[in-house]
Design a protein around this motif. Structure first.
Motif, PDB file in Angstrom:
ATOM      1  N   ALA A   9     -62.664 -55.470 -88.267  1.00 24.71           N
ATOM      2  CA  ALA A   9     -61.990 -54.563 -87.337  1.00 24.71           C
ATOM      3  C   ALA A   9     -62.384 -54.859 -85.897  1.00 24.71           C
ATOM      4  N   ASN A  10     -61.397 -54.780 -85.011  1.00 29.17           N
ATOM      5  CA  ASN A  10     -61.619 -55.062 -83.594  1.00 29.17           C
ATOM      6  C   ASN A  10     -61.599 -53.819 -82.722  1.00 29.17           C
ATOM      7  N   ASN A  11     -61.170 -52.692 -83.272  1.00 31.51           N
ATOM      8  CA  ASN A  11     -61.093 -51.476 -82.468  1.00 31.51           C
ATOM      9  C   ASN A  11     -61.114 -50.256 -83.375  1.00 31.51           C
ATOM     10  N   GLY A  12     -61.175 -49.073 -82.753  1.00 32.12           N
ATOM     11  CA  GLY A  12     -61.289 -47.840 -83.508  1.00 32.12           C
ATOM     12  C   GLY A  12     -60.086 -47.531 -84.374  1.00 32.12           C
ATOM     13  N   LEU A  13     -58.887 -47.853 -83.869  1.00 30.08           N
ATOM     14  CA  LEU A  13     -57.688 -47.594 -84.661  1.00 30.08           C
ATOM     15  C   LEU A  13     -57.664 -48.431 -85.935  1.00 30.08           C
ATOM     16  N   GLU A  14     -58.057 -49.696 -85.835  1.00 24.84           N
ATOM     17  CA  GLU A  14     -58.100 -50.530 -87.032  1.00 24.84           C
ATOM     18  C   GLU A  14     -59.111 -49.979 -88.029  1.00 24.84           C
ATOM     19  N   ALA A  15     -60.238 -49.511 -87.529  1.00 28.81           N
ATOM     20  CA  ALA A  15     -61.261 -48.959 -88.419  1.00 28.81           C
ATOM     21  C   ALA A  15     -60.768 -47.708 -89.128  1.00 28.81           C
ATOM     22  N   PRO A  28     -52.600 -40.825 -86.521  1.00 30.85           N
ATOM     23  CA  PRO A  28     -53.694 -40.872 -85.542  1.00 30.85           C
ATOM     24  C   PRO A  28     -53.232 -40.713 -84.104  1.00 30.85           C
ATOM     25  N   ASP A  29     -51.977 -40.319 -83.875  1.00 31.74           N
ATOM     26  CA  ASP A  29     -51.371 -40.434 -82.556  1.00 31.74           C
ATOM     27  C   ASP A  29     -51.875 -39.434 -81.522  1.00 31.74           C
ATOM     28  N   ARG A  30     -52.570 -38.375 -81.924  1.00 31.44           N
ATOM     29  CA  ARG A  30     -53.013 -37.383 -80.943  1.00 31.44           C
ATOM     30  C   ARG A  30     -54.354 -37.728 -80.286  1.00 31.44           C
ATOM     31  N   TYR A  31     -54.968 -38.806 -80.730  1.00 31.59           N
ATOM     32  CA  TYR A  31     -56.297 -39.158 -80.231  1.00 31.59           C
ATOM     33  C   TYR A  31     -56.343 -40.563 -79.650  1.00 31.59           C
ATOM     34  N   ASN A  32     -57.279 -40.746 -78.719  1.00 37.84           N
ATOM     35  CA  ASN A  32     -57.704 -42.083 -78.303  1.00 37.84           C
ATOM     36  C   ASN A  32     -58.877 -42.469 -79.191  1.00 37.84           C
ATOM     37  N   TRP A  33     -58.839 -43.688 -79.708  1.00 34.02           N
ATOM     38  CA  TRP A  33     -59.832 -44.117 -80.693  1.00 34.02           C
ATOM     39  C   TRP A  33     -60.724 -45.200 -80.104  1.00 34.02           C
ATOM     40  N   LYS A  34     -62.024 -45.019 -80.286  1.00 34.22           N
ATOM     41  CA  LYS A  34     -63.004 -45.972 -79.753  1.00 34.22           C
ATOM     42  C   LYS A  34     -63.953 -46.411 -80.861  1.00 34.22           C
ATOM     43  N   LEU A  35     -64.102 -47.713 -81.014  1.00 39.68           N
ATOM     44  CA  LEU A  35     -65.094 -48.256 -81.942  1.00 39.68           C
ATOM     45  C   LEU A  35     -66.414 -48.345 -81.188  1.00 39.68           C
ATOM     46  N   ALA A  66     -63.033 -40.288 -81.758  1.00 42.10           N
ATOM     47  CA  ALA A  66     -61.655 -39.916 -81.435  1.00 42.10           C
ATOM     48  C   ALA A  66     -61.682 -38.808 -80.393  1.00 42.10           C
ATOM     49  N   THR A  67     -61.014 -39.034 -79.251  1.00 43.42           N
ATOM     50  CA  THR A  67     -60.961 -38.052 -78.169  1.00 43.42           C
ATOM     51  C   THR A  67     -59.508 -37.640 -77.954  1.00 43.42           C
ATOM     52  N   LEU A  68     -59.277 -36.367 -77.883  1.00 42.22           N
ATOM     53  CA  LEU A  68     -57.915 -35.841 -77.761  1.00 42.22           C
ATOM     54  C   LEU A  68     -57.235 -36.376 -76.510  1.00 42.22           C
ATOM     55  N   LYS A  69     -56.012 -36.868 -76.685  1.00 45.06           N
ATOM     56  CA  LYS A  69     -55.248 -37.385 -75.557  1.00 45.06           C
ATOM     57  C   LYS A  69     -54.809 -36.250 -74.624  1.00 45.06           C
ATOM     58  N   ASP A  70     -54.646 -36.582 -73.362  1.00 39.19           N
ATOM     59  CA  ASP A  70     -54.112 -35.614 -72.403  1.00 39.19           C
ATOM     60  C   ASP A  70     -52.731 -35.162 -72.860  1.00 39.19           C
ATOM     61  N   MET A 122     -51.981 -33.502 -75.487  1.00 34.11           N
ATOM     62  CA  MET A 122     -51.906 -33.281 -76.928  1.00 34.11           C
ATOM     63  C   MET A 122     -52.711 -32.035 -77.305  1.00 34.11           C
ATOM     64  N   ARG A 123     -52.329 -31.418 -78.420  1.00 34.78           N
ATOM     65  CA  ARG A 123     -53.010 -30.198 -78.867  1.00 34.78           C
ATOM     66  C   ARG A 123     -53.653 -30.426 -80.224  1.00 34.78           C
ATOM     67  N   HIS A 124     -54.879 -29.959 -80.358  1.00 32.03           N
ATOM     68  CA  HIS A 124     -55.583 -29.950 -81.644  1.00 32.03           C
ATOM     69  C   HIS A 124     -56.819 -29.077 -81.477  1.00 32.03           C
ATOM     70  N   VAL A 125     -57.265 -28.428 -82.551  1.00 29.50           N
ATOM     71  CA  VAL A 125     -58.445 -27.572 -82.453  1.00 29.50           C
ATOM     72  C   VAL A 125     -59.707 -28.387 -82.189  1.00 29.50           C
ATOM     73  N   TYR A 126     -59.711 -29.667 -82.599  1.00 32.86           N
ATOM     74  CA  TYR A 126     -60.863 -30.528 -82.338  1.00 32.86           C
ATOM     75  C   TYR A 126     -60.589 -31.370 -81.091  1.00 32.86           C
ATOM     76  N   HIS A 127     -61.423 -31.182 -80.072  1.00 36.75           N
ATOM     77  CA  HIS A 127     -61.260 -31.982 -78.857  1.00 36.75           C
ATOM     78  C   HIS A 127     -61.837 -33.383 -79.047  1.00 36.75           C
ATOM     79  N   LYS A 128     -62.892 -33.470 -79.828  1.00 32.16           N
ATOM     80  CA  LYS A 128     -63.516 -34.766 -80.104  1.00 32.16           C
ATOM     81  C   LYS A 128     -63.969 -34.796 -81.552  1.00 32.16           C
ATOM     82  N   ARG A 129     -63.849 -35.985 -82.165  1.00 28.69           N
ATOM     83  CA  ARG A 129     -64.306 -36.178 -83.544  1.00 28.69           C
ATOM     84  C   ARG A 129     -65.095 -37.481 -83.568  1.00 28.69           C
ATOM     85  N   ARG A 130     -66.243 -37.433 -84.193  1.00 26.56           N
ATOM     86  CA  ARG A 130     -67.082 -38.629 -84.310  1.00 26.56           C
ATOM     87  C   ARG A 130     -67.267 -38.923 -85.796  1.00 26.56           C
TER      88      ARG A 130
END
Length: 456
Positions: free
Chosen positions: A162-168, A297-304, A352-356, A358-366
């Motif tokens: 995997a090269n990035n968070g989305l792939e993971a 996974p579209d509501r979040y920015n994903w970081k490996l 995973a950090t919530l995109k500007d 976007m709405r979700h009860v979790y602002h960040k998920r690790r």
């Protein structure tokens, strides 16, 4: 994404296999899966400290005590003793190998939460054909536009390197969990004082993505079919749920139907996604909490973030043993530590950090993803103020009869409410998960079948 799109992408996959110019990784990189890396992309070697051993093929054969399909799994390591136990008193000594959520569990339940740490057993295993498909996927798999779906992947981990968070996270979503299973199990919401009541369901799941008699051309955007029938309590018995889980849920949302036994009617359930509360969880689990994370996974920015060594639940055979009752396993606040087992494993950390906007009860998920399986073992979840709110843990074990390494229980902790939800309880059932039956196919997983079988 309609079937003709998959046919077109399947044809293109053949050309990609012949040339690595557009491949996910080069042939040279993919060859690492046959050497320094395991077939699914983990580090084959142990760690420098020596407390994570090399991977030597995993646990791919049942012990002699396992003799019947559906039998509760004998613990192949029942004679192992804890190396040490982490408590509130000594937590700081082991802090480098704990997630923030695990540390918060000690602070929330200082007198009762413990983590018995056992020798690490790298039991993760899968069939050879899954390994072969994973190698092929490494050369051809790509993310669809926006990262909301997959292209050219089938029957294995799509991005073993995997090269990035989305792939993971796509590796987690599509990881090997078998082809077809049936299971009767219960879920419970545990109150502050430890009280609980069971909701028991009969589940059937067909993983279309892993059908050996199919190919990428046949996917029609379906990852798996899920069918469940409520057996207890009596007030809910006869109800049923059917899900067609799509790969690209932005292009084509998951399709879900519910059967109401009292009305004898099947209705669409259009909102079973993202942070929709799950009724049986008493507010402790949202739709995309299931399986630690699922869906679009579209509501979040994903970081490996990288790779760490963490104590995670592993080889959790005691929790599903028919020698233990639900009351044995369930304590106020958390599972009974006498039945848990933690081991040090390498994990990929994905944030995973919530995109500007976007709405979700979790602002960040690790997420802490087991390197040997690509399954999320621990999820630390943060609210809109940035405060750690929930901690979810997957209690992993190897179903050696297949083999597949998955969870036996998934547990969802609300640190503020001091309540938790448990999925997968089956130690009191006559039989456990059954992987032996042939997959019935998509005609079985239809609303009309839901109506027929959901009747009392």
């Amino acid at each position: 994404m309609k079937k003709n799109n998959w046919i077109a992408t399947g044809a293109l996959a053949l050309s990609l296999a012949a040339s690595s110019a557009m491949a996910a990784v080069s042939v040279k990189q993919a060859e690492r899966l046959k050497g320094e890396l395991t077939p699914l992309g983990a580090e084959r070697a142990g760690n420098k400290a020596g407390d994570i051993p090399p991977w030597r093929g995993g646990l791919s054969l049942p012990p002699v005590q396992y003799s019947e399909v559906g039998q509760h799994h004998p613990d192949p390591y029942e004679n192992d003793q804890p190396l040490f136990t982490i408590t509130t008193a000594n937590m700081q000594k082991y802090a480098d190998f704990l997630t923030d959520g695990q540390k918060a569990m000690f602070k929330t339940y200082p007198d009762t939460f413990r983590m018995p740490v056992y020798p690490t057993r790298r039991t993760a295993a899968a069939p050879d054909w899954v390994y072969e498909n994973t190698y092929k996927n490494a050369l051809r798999a790509e993310l669809a536009e926006g990262g909301n779906g997959l292209l050219y992947a089938y029957g294995g981990i799509p991005f073993p390197i995997a090269n990035n968070g989305l792939e993971a996270i796509w590796n987690h979503i599509t990881r090997w969990r078998g082809v077809y299973l049936t299971r009767r199990a219960s879920e419970i919401a545990v109150q502050v004082n430890g009280d609980f009541s069971l909701v028991t369901v009969q589940q059937e799941v067909e993983f279309n993505y892993y059908r050996q008699d199919r190919s990428v051309d046949d996917l029609d955007n379906i990852l798996f079919y899920y069918l469940s029938f409520t057996k207890a309590p009596a007030r809910l018995a006869g109800g049923a749920v059917l899900v067609h889980e799509t790969l690209n849920q932005v292009d084509e949302p998951r399709q879900a139907w519910g059967y109401n036994a009292g009305q004898r009617r099947v209705r669409r359930a259009p909102n079973l996604a993202y942070d929709t509360p799950i009724a049986a969880a008493d507010g402790l689990r949202y739709a995309d909490d299931t399986d630690m994370f699922n869906g679009a996974p579209d509501r979040y920015n994903w970081k490996l973030v990288g790779k760490e060594e963490v104590y995670i639940p592993y080889n959790s055979y005691k929790l599903s043993s028919n020698k233990s009752s639900y009351k044995d396993v369930i304590n106020p606040g958390h599972l009974n530590p006498e039945y848990t087992r933690y081991e040090k494993h390498r994990v990929w950390v994905v944030e995973a950090t919530l995109k500007d906007g976007m709405r979700h009860v979790y602002h960040k998920r690790r997420f802490y993803i087991d390197e040997d399986t690509w399954g999320i073992a621990v999820a630390d979840l943060y609210d809109s103020t940035g405060e750690l709110w929930r901690v979810n843990m997957a209690y992993i074990k190897t179903y050696y009869e297949l083999p597949v390494t998955w969870t036996t229980l998934d547990v969802f902790h609300d640190l503020k409410a001091k309540r938790y939800h448990v999925q997968g309880l089956d130690s009191e059932e006559r039989k456990t998960i059954d992987y032996s039956q042939e997959p019935p196919g998509e005609r079985y997983f239809t609303p009309s079948e839901l109506r027929r079988r959901g009747r009392r």
